[in-house]
Write a protein that holds these residues in place. Structure first.
Motif, mmCIF file in Angstrom:
data_model
loop_
_atom_site.group_PDB
_atom_site.id
_atom_site.type_symbol
_atom_site.label_atom_id
_atom_site.label_comp_id
_atom_site.label_asym_id
_atom_site.label_seq_id
_atom_site.Cartn_x
_atom_site.Cartn_y
_atom_site.Cartn_z
ATOM 1 N N VAL A 34 0.847 -1.199 0.000
ATOM 2 C CA VAL A 34 0.000 0.000 0.000
ATOM 3 C C VAL A 34 0.882 1.249 0.000
ATOM 4 O O VAL A 34 0.589 2.235 -0.711
ATOM 5 C CB VAL A 34 -0.942 -0.007 1.217
ATOM 6 C CG1 VAL A 34 -1.633 1.341 1.367
ATOM 7 C CG2 VAL A 34 -1.973 -1.115 1.078
ATOM 8 N N ASP A 35 1.957 1.219 0.757
ATOM 9 C CA ASP A 35 2.895 2.341 0.750
ATOM 10 C C ASP A 35 3.528 2.494 -0.633
ATOM 11 O O ASP A 35 3.713 3.608 -1.128
ATOM 12 C CB ASP A 35 3.968 2.125 1.815
ATOM 13 C CG ASP A 35 4.862 3.338 1.989
ATOM 14 O OD1 ASP A 35 4.339 4.465 2.100
ATOM 15 O OD2 ASP A 35 6.097 3.168 2.007
ATOM 16 N N TRP A 58 -1.001 4.736 4.988
ATOM 17 C CA TRP A 58 -0.256 3.565 4.535
ATOM 18 C C TRP A 58 0.925 3.267 5.455
ATOM 19 O O TRP A 58 1.250 2.103 5.677
ATOM 20 C CB TRP A 58 0.190 3.732 3.086
ATOM 21 C CG TRP A 58 0.460 5.148 2.683
ATOM 22 C CD1 TRP A 58 1.642 5.813 2.711
ATOM 23 C CD2 TRP A 58 -0.505 6.081 2.186
ATOM 24 N NE1 TRP A 58 1.494 7.091 2.268
ATOM 25 C CE2 TRP A 58 0.184 7.296 1.928
ATOM 26 C CE3 TRP A 58 -1.878 6.026 1.924
ATOM 27 C CZ2 TRP A 58 -0.449 8.434 1.441
ATOM 28 C CZ3 TRP A 58 -2.500 7.156 1.435
ATOM 29 C CH2 TRP A 58 -1.800 8.336 1.200
#
Length: 368
Positions: free
Chosen positions: A41-42, A59
């Motif tokens: 997600v990051d 995130w």
């Protein structure tokens, strides 16, 4: 190497570290999936959002809370195994030593990441993959996620259901490597083997690639092949794998990478699926075993060839043309097969020289 040294490799000393149970390994993996989800997600944020100005993001919250879950669980496992008057190092579960070091590395790298972002700002695109703190985080995450695989490596006689945490652990560790090496990820984009020409506003036309673009493409295939198939090779050196295992281990990371880049080439997902199915077919036909080097060499050598071939076909169908000539795409497929053949042959040579080759008991550690 003399006989005494070979025997030392073949019969390791009895460990004081207590092994983990299947349930404990599954909990380790659950916390690891949490950590890996935060990582991807990051990565999605760094790839798709502009003007990232702060360390405190949703995130990052997923990423670091996942790490906290992993760290607390490994501490709990160690605490439960600690005996009075015994050293704490001896209480670390068998195979979890590197994961413990990974927790410490991740913790230090997280603090360094906060300092780095405070001084230099938030990186975007390829720069995020060169940040020293990010490399430390990736290495720490890799060590944490590989714990169930490392634990199972020293207990090859486990039954097949008991080996599933090791299989998932190897795949998740490979996905950490795929993430930090995403600029070399073949299924993250299709322009890797295509060269376009045309003026602004006009429909780009596929043209002949330059020598430098060919070299970059070949390097990307080399890296992606190692990331996807080395975990499969390591598992195969110890256990006979069901055909679905190498298929899943190649498909899931490829799909995850496409999701991370917001499905910008979503049509590559079916190509990855076809390639994964072909890998499964190769393993079903070859039926490789740890004590059958010829079968394993055949399967691991053919797997990257059949996996990458649908990628070239998919790109050609999508663009109605292919920059790579038959010599280039055919040679690229051959190179990736030779890469895995060389790695497999080298591991067999080292294992034989060290005297560690052993046959598994009938019915143990084998699937399908």
């Amino acid at each position: 190497m003399d006989a005494t040294a070979a025997h030392a490799f073949a019969t390791p000393p009895v460990s004081v570290h207590r092994p983990t149970t299947a349930v404990e390994d599954v909990i380790t993996l659950a916390a690891g999936v949490w950590l890996l989800t935060g990582t991807y997600v990051d990565g999605w944020a760094h790839n798709n959002l502009r003007d990232l100005e702060t360390f405190f993001t949703p995130w990052h919250a997923i990423l670091y809370s996942g790490f906290a879950a992993c760290a607390l669980w490994i501490v709990a496992l160690t605490w439960r195994r600690h005996a009075p008057d015994a050293r704490w190092m001896e209480a670390i579960p068998a195979g979890y030593g590197a994961a413990t070091a990974g927790v410490l590395l991740f913790l230090v790298s997280g603090a360094a990441d906060f300092a780095w972002h405070s001084v230099f700002g938030i990186e975007q695109g390829i720069k995020a993959l060169f940040s020293p703190s990010h490399l430390g985080l990736a290495t720490g995450g890799f060590l944490i996620l590989s714990a169930p695989f490392s634990a199972a490596w020293h207990s090859p006689e486990r039954s097949w259901p008991r080996l599933m945490p090791a299989v998932v652990s190897a795949m998740l560790s490979g996905m950490v490597a795929a993430f930090i090496l995403q600029e070399f990820a073949v299924f993250a984009r299709h322009g890797l083997i295509q060269t376009y020409s045309g003026s602004a506003g006009a429909q780009p036309a596929v043209t002949i690639p330059t020598s430098s673009s060919i070299i970059v493409s070949l390097a990307s295939f080399f890296v992606s092949t190692a990331v996807l198939f080395v975990p499969v090779l390591l598992l195969s050196l110890r256990w006979r794998l069901h055909a679905a295992v190498p298929a899943a281990m190649t498909l899931l990371p490829s799909v995850a990478l496409q999701i991370m880049v917001a499905l910008r080439d979503a049509w590559l997902v079916p190509a990855a699926l076809v390639g994964a199915v072909l890998v499964g077919v190769v393993w079903a036909v070859a039926r490789p075993k740890p004590d059958r080097p010829a079968r394993l060499l055949t399967a691991i050598g053919l797997s990257p060839v059949v996996f990458w071939a649908p990628y070239f076909a998919g790109v050609a169908l999508h663009d109605s043309a292919l920059s790579f000539s038959s010599e280039l795409w055919g040679g690229t497929l051959a190179w990736t097969g030779l890469e895995m053949l060389a790695l497999a042959a080298l591991t067999f040579k080292v294992r034989t020289t060290a005297g560690t080759t052993s046959k598994l008991p009938a019915g143990e550690g084998r699937g399908g």
